[in-house]
Design an enzyme around this catalytic site. Sequence first.
Site, PDB file in Angstrom:
ATOM      1  N   PHE A 120       0.825  -1.211   0.000  1.00 52.67           N
ATOM      2  CA  PHE A 120       0.000   0.000   0.000  1.00 52.67           C
ATOM      3  C   PHE A 120       0.867   1.273   0.000  1.00 52.67           C
ATOM      4  CE2 PHE A 120      -2.404   2.691   3.304  1.00 52.67           C
ATOM      5  CZ  PHE A 120      -3.076   3.436   2.358  1.00 52.67           C
ATOM      6  N   THR A 135       9.549 -11.855   9.298  1.00 45.91           N
ATOM      7  CA  THR A 135       9.734 -10.779   8.315  1.00 45.91           C
ATOM      8  C   THR A 135      10.162  -9.468   8.982  1.00 45.91           C
ATOM      9  OG1 THR A 135       8.304 -11.632   6.570  1.00 45.91           O
ATOM     10  CG2 THR A 135       8.456  -9.249   6.750  1.00 45.91           C
ATOM     11  N   THR A 153       5.878   2.517  12.765  1.00 57.22           N
ATOM     12  CA  THR A 153       4.504   2.857  13.133  1.00 57.22           C
ATOM     13  C   THR A 153       4.433   3.527  14.506  1.00 57.22           C
ATOM     14  OG1 THR A 153       2.415   1.821  13.783  1.00 57.22           O
ATOM     15  CG2 THR A 153       4.342   0.457  13.965  1.00 57.22           C
ATOM     16  N   ASP A 154       3.355   4.282  14.724  1.00 58.54           N
ATOM     17  CA  ASP A 154       3.153   4.883  16.052  1.00 58.54           C
ATOM     18  C   ASP A 154       2.719   3.833  17.078  1.00 58.54           C
ATOM     19  OD1 ASP A 154       0.581   4.417  15.078  1.00 58.54           O
ATOM     20  OD2 ASP A 154      -0.191   6.417  15.561  1.00 58.54           O
ATOM     21  N   LEU A 201       5.892 -10.172  -2.801  1.00 56.68           N
ATOM     22  CA  LEU A 201       4.520 -10.373  -3.309  1.00 56.68           C
ATOM     23  C   LEU A 201       3.765 -11.374  -2.431  1.00 56.68           C
ATOM     24  CD1 LEU A 201       4.990 -10.362  -7.204  1.00 56.68           C
ATOM     25  CD2 LEU A 201       4.396  -8.464  -5.684  1.00 56.68           C
ATOM     26  N   ASN A 226      -2.077   5.876  11.392  1.00 58.66           N
ATOM     27  CA  ASN A 226      -2.842   5.061  10.418  1.00 58.66           C
ATOM     28  C   ASN A 226      -2.988   5.763   9.071  1.00 58.66           C
ATOM     29  OD1 ASN A 226      -3.636   4.019  13.121  1.00 58.66           O
ATOM     30  ND2 ASN A 226      -4.945   2.689  11.901  1.00 58.66           N
ATOM     31  N   ASN A 227      -2.620   5.065   8.009  1.00 60.63           N
ATOM     32  CA  ASN A 227      -2.743   5.603   6.647  1.00 60.63           C
ATOM     33  C   ASN A 227      -4.041   5.133   6.008  1.00 60.63           C
ATOM     34  OD1 ASN A 227       0.506   5.929   5.134  1.00 60.63           O
ATOM     35  ND2 ASN A 227       0.018   6.047   7.279  1.00 60.63           N
ATOM     36  N   TYR A 234       6.781 -13.916 -12.652  1.00 62.36           N
ATOM     37  CA  TYR A 234       8.139 -13.732 -12.167  1.00 62.36           C
ATOM     38  C   TYR A 234       8.877 -15.053 -12.011  1.00 62.36           C
ATOM     39  CZ  TYR A 234       7.242  -8.845 -11.906  1.00 62.36           C
ATOM     40  OH  TYR A 234       6.958  -7.558 -12.255  1.00 62.36           O
ATOM     41  N   LYS A 267       7.495  -4.531  15.296  1.00 57.77           N
ATOM     42  CA  LYS A 267       7.975  -3.261  14.728  1.00 57.77           C
ATOM     43  C   LYS A 267       8.894  -2.559  15.742  1.00 57.77           C
ATOM     44  CE  LYS A 267       7.104  -1.562  11.272  1.00 57.77           C
ATOM     45  NZ  LYS A 267       7.704  -1.691   9.909  1.00 57.77           N
ATOM     46  N   TYR A 326       2.156  -7.466  16.362  1.00 58.37           N
ATOM     47  CA  TYR A 326       2.611  -6.581  15.278  1.00 58.37           C
ATOM     48  C   TYR A 326       3.472  -5.456  15.834  1.00 58.37           C
ATOM     49  CZ  TYR A 326       2.404  -2.612  12.029  1.00 58.37           C
ATOM     50  OH  TYR A 326       2.733  -1.524  11.239  1.00 58.37           O
ATOM     51  N   ASP A 347      12.702 -12.066  -1.153  1.00 62.92           N
ATOM     52  CA  ASP A 347      12.273 -12.103   0.237  1.00 62.92           C
ATOM     53  C   ASP A 347      13.388 -11.564   1.141  1.00 62.92           C
ATOM     54  OD1 ASP A 347      11.396 -12.978   2.808  1.00 62.92           O
ATOM     55  OD2 ASP A 347      10.165 -14.505   1.800  1.00 62.92           O
ATOM     56  N   ILE A 348      13.051 -10.636   2.009  1.00 63.32           N
ATOM     57  CA  ILE A 348      14.083 -10.072   2.892  1.00 63.32           C
ATOM     58  C   ILE A 348      14.544 -11.054   3.968  1.00 63.32           C
ATOM     59  CG2 ILE A 348      13.469  -7.635   2.516  1.00 63.32           C
ATOM     60  CD1 ILE A 348      12.035  -7.751   5.291  1.00 63.32           C
TER      61      ILE A 348
HETATM   62  P1  NAD Z   1       1.345  -3.677   3.203  1.00 56.45           P
HETATM   63  O1  NAD Z   1       1.001  -4.893   3.988  1.00 56.45           O
HETATM   64  O2  NAD Z   1       0.325  -3.076   2.305  1.00 56.45           O
HETATM   65  O3  NAD Z   1       2.626  -3.967   2.302  1.00 56.45           O
HETATM   66  C1  NAD Z   1       3.731  -4.684   2.770  1.00 56.45           C
HETATM   67  C2  NAD Z   1       4.551  -5.136   1.572  1.00 56.45           C
HETATM   68  O4  NAD Z   1       5.698  -5.854   2.052  1.00 56.45           O
HETATM   69  C3  NAD Z   1       3.785  -6.062   0.636  1.00 56.45           C
HETATM   70  O5  NAD Z   1       3.939  -5.644  -0.706  1.00 56.45           O
HETATM   71  C4  NAD Z   1       4.442  -7.426   0.857  1.00 56.45           C
HETATM   72  O6  NAD Z   1       4.428  -8.257  -0.304  1.00 56.45           O
HETATM   73  C5  NAD Z   1       5.850  -7.026   1.251  1.00 56.45           C
HETATM   74  N1  NAD Z   1       6.514  -8.065   2.073  1.00 56.45           N
HETATM   75  C6  NAD Z   1       5.988  -8.704   3.149  1.00 56.45           C
HETATM   76  N2  NAD Z   1       6.871  -9.607   3.617  1.00 56.45           N
HETATM   77  C7  NAD Z   1       7.963  -9.522   2.819  1.00 56.45           C
HETATM   78  C8  NAD Z   1       9.224 -10.172   2.814  1.00 56.45           C
HETATM   79  N3  NAD Z   1       9.511 -11.142   3.707  1.00 56.45           N
HETATM   80  N4  NAD Z   1      10.131  -9.825   1.872  1.00 56.45           N
HETATM   81  C9  NAD Z   1       9.844  -8.867   0.969  1.00 56.45           C
HETATM   82  N5  NAD Z   1       8.665  -8.220   0.913  1.00 56.45           N
HETATM   83  C10 NAD Z   1       7.740  -8.537   1.836  1.00 56.45           C
HETATM   84  O7  NAD Z   1       1.861  -2.628   4.285  1.00 56.45           O
HETATM   85  P2  NAD Z   1       1.745  -1.035   4.309  1.00 56.45           P
HETATM   86  O8  NAD Z   1       0.483  -0.677   4.980  1.00 56.45           O
HETATM   87  O9  NAD Z   1       2.069  -0.493   2.970  1.00 56.45           O
HETATM   88  O10 NAD Z   1       2.927  -0.700   5.315  1.00 56.45           O
HETATM   89  C11 NAD Z   1       4.253  -0.506   4.845  1.00 56.45           C
HETATM   90  C12 NAD Z   1       5.174  -0.195   6.028  1.00 56.45           C
HETATM   91  O11 NAD Z   1       4.696   0.957   6.706  1.00 56.45           O
HETATM   92  C13 NAD Z   1       5.221  -1.322   7.056  1.00 56.45           C
HETATM   93  O12 NAD Z   1       6.546  -1.431   7.516  1.00 56.45           O
HETATM   94  C14 NAD Z   1       4.294  -0.843   8.173  1.00 56.45           C
HETATM   95  O13 NAD Z   1       4.691  -1.357   9.417  1.00 56.45           O
HETATM   96  C15 NAD Z   1       4.499   0.661   8.085  1.00 56.45           C
HETATM   97  N6  NAD Z   1       3.350   1.471   8.524  1.00 56.45           N
HETATM   98  C16 NAD Z   1       2.100   1.251   8.016  1.00 56.45           C
HETATM   99  C17 NAD Z   1       1.043   2.071   8.417  1.00 56.45           C
HETATM  100  C18 NAD Z   1      -0.343   1.887   7.859  1.00 56.45           C
HETATM  101  O14 NAD Z   1      -1.280   2.561   8.305  1.00 56.45           O
HETATM  102  N7  NAD Z   1      -0.563   1.053   6.864  1.00 56.45           N
HETATM  103  C19 NAD Z   1       1.264   3.099   9.346  1.00 56.45           C
HETATM  104  C20 NAD Z   1       2.568   3.289   9.835  1.00 56.45           C
HETATM  105  C21 NAD Z   1       3.606   2.479   9.418  1.00 56.45           C
HETATM  106  P1  TYD Z   2      -6.771  -1.413  11.325  1.00 55.30           P
HETATM  107  O1  TYD Z   2      -7.141  -0.823  10.008  1.00 55.30           O
HETATM  108  O2  TYD Z   2      -6.612  -2.893  11.437  1.00 55.30           O
HETATM  109  O3  TYD Z   2      -5.460  -0.646  11.821  1.00 55.30           O
HETATM  110  P2  TYD Z   2      -4.699  -0.697  13.267  1.00 55.30           P
HETATM  111  O4  TYD Z   2      -5.228  -1.839  14.053  1.00 55.30           O
HETATM  112  O5  TYD Z   2      -3.278  -0.893  12.856  1.00 55.30           O
HETATM  113  O6  TYD Z   2      -4.970   0.635  13.904  1.00 55.30           O
HETATM  114  O7  TYD Z   2      -7.872  -0.979  12.386  1.00 55.30           O
HETATM  115  C1  TYD Z   2      -8.175   0.374  12.645  1.00 55.30           C
HETATM  116  C2  TYD Z   2      -9.155   0.418  13.794  1.00 55.30           C
HETATM  117  O8  TYD Z   2     -10.400  -0.165  13.355  1.00 55.30           O
HETATM  118  C3  TYD Z   2      -8.730  -0.404  14.982  1.00 55.30           C
HETATM  119  O9  TYD Z   2      -9.127   0.274  16.177  1.00 55.30           O
HETATM  120  C4  TYD Z   2      -9.500  -1.704  14.848  1.00 55.30           C
HETATM  121  C5  TYD Z   2     -10.770  -1.277  14.164  1.00 55.30           C
HETATM  122  N1  TYD Z   2     -11.397  -2.272  13.257  1.00 55.30           N
HETATM  123  C6  TYD Z   2     -12.760  -2.565  13.371  1.00 55.30           C
HETATM  124  O10 TYD Z   2     -13.467  -2.031  14.241  1.00 55.30           O
HETATM  125  N2  TYD Z   2     -13.303  -3.470  12.501  1.00 55.30           N
HETATM  126  C7  TYD Z   2     -12.556  -4.086  11.528  1.00 55.30           C
HETATM  127  O11 TYD Z   2     -13.102  -4.925  10.771  1.00 55.30           O
HETATM  128  C8  TYD Z   2     -11.162  -3.756  11.412  1.00 55.30           C
HETATM  129  C9  TYD Z   2     -10.294  -4.420  10.374  1.00 55.30           C
HETATM  130  C10 TYD Z   2     -10.629  -2.826  12.297  1.00 55.30           C
END
Ligand code: NAD
Ligand code: TYD
Length: 350
Positions: A12, A101, A131-132, A36, A185-186, A347, A160, A156, A60-61
């Site tokens: 993402f 991972t 992440t926060d 992937l 959260n993004n 691939y 991290k 998780y 794979d890392i």
């Molecule tokens: P995501 O799950 O969408 O993407 C993770 C990617 O990593 C995927 O493309 C997956 O194929 C790849 N991956 C997983 N294991 C792997 C491995 N062993 N080797 C190589 N590639 C691998 O995650 P995201 O939401 O895009 O998050 C990206 C980073 O940002 C993460 O480190 C996450 O902790 C951090 N982050 C995410 C959020 C959020 O809200 N999504 C917020 C803060 C920080």
């Molecule tokens: P999530 O998107 O899983 O992010 P994070 O747990 O990393 O913050 O969840 C965001 C918030 O939404 C979290 O408080 C859990 C809640 N949640 C639901 O209430 N229902 C759901 O189906 C999911 C996936 C999350």
Amino acid sequence: MANILVTGGAGFIGSHLIRLMVNKYPGDHIFNLDALTYAGNAENLKDLEQAANYTFIKGDITDFTFLESLFDKHQFSGVIHLAAESHVDRSIANPMAFITTNVVGTVNLLNAAKNAWQDNYEGKRFYHVSTDEVYGSLGAEGYFVEETPYDPRSPYSASKASSDHFVRAWHHTYGLPIVVSNCSNNYGPYQFPEKLLPLMINNIRHGKPLPVYGDGSNVRDWLWVEDHAAAIDLIYREGLNGETYNIGGNNEWSNLDLVHKLCDVCDELLGRPAGSARKTITFVTDRPGHDQRYAIDATKLKNELNWEPQVQVEEGLRRTVQWYLDNSEWLENITSGAYRDYYAKMYQER
Ligand code: NAD
Ligand code: TYD
């Protein structure tokens, strides 16, 4: 031309970051290393297939020998590390994948960079995206700052937090030039529909119940994904060696309020009667150990690097819903695993 390795670029946030960097820096070559997994989707960057300064590498890392040969081959001057297992609920069901991972994979990358750079750290940088959630859970008051002590509470966030500590340890012990950011959260296009917003949008489309955990009072601070990508780019270029920067949206919402808002936007954009989606909200058993509130104080990033989020939730939600409605094929393919099978084959054959 700098060779920059981005890990997790088919996910993402990584896909938004890579799109930004490939377009903004034609003089840099961006290598996207991604295993992937279910969450990674090379389709997310289909628009870059013809870009001369972009290369996708499936790998794979957790495979250190492979990483060493990759660093040897491409002489990276920078690493931006996003690859991770990223979903809290999955970490509760299967913690070991997160340790492998997020912890072992990160240490592998640190060692590969350290070995390749051999103490010649001039012009080098290892950026760890975190992440926060490492800071734990807040009550009604207060904010996470860079000095907030770590208190991870889910598998998780523990994985991290552990990886953050290893990155800083490689800086203090071996002098590796690092920078870390911890983000809230993004949301936005290309998020896998297991996370709150895309899961709800997908369920609304299909008329399925909307599962809100507990009483929906948990609070998250939401950031538009392109604002995060812009912050990462800025910190990568201008952040100070060894520093940590918090990134946040200044956009706190309780889950229930956010889901209500989402329901209203979906009804409107789907042309359904107002109030239809809200009727399908279902309160379900709470997530074990569910953190109550996250909220970021991003003053350091604002004062030192002049970054501020550009997109507020009103606009961002609308753009997100519209994107998922316009890309229903993407949703169907990613939920069915169709993309994964297609790219795995492609691939493998290369
Ligand atoms: P995501 O799950 O969408 O993407 C993770 C990617 O990593 C995927 O493309 C997956 O194929 C790849 N991956 C997983 N294991 C792997 C491995 N062993 N080797 C190589 N590639 C691998 O995650 P995201 O939401 O895009 O998050 C990206 C980073 O940002 C993460 O480190 C996450 O902790 C951090 N982050 C995410 C959020 C959020 O809200 N999504 C917020 C803060 C920080
Ligand atoms: P999530 O998107 O899983 O992010 P994070 O747990 O990393 O913050 O969840 C965001 C918030 O939404 C979290 O408080 C859990 C809640 N949640 C639901 O209430 N229902 C759901 O189906 C999911 C996936 C999350």
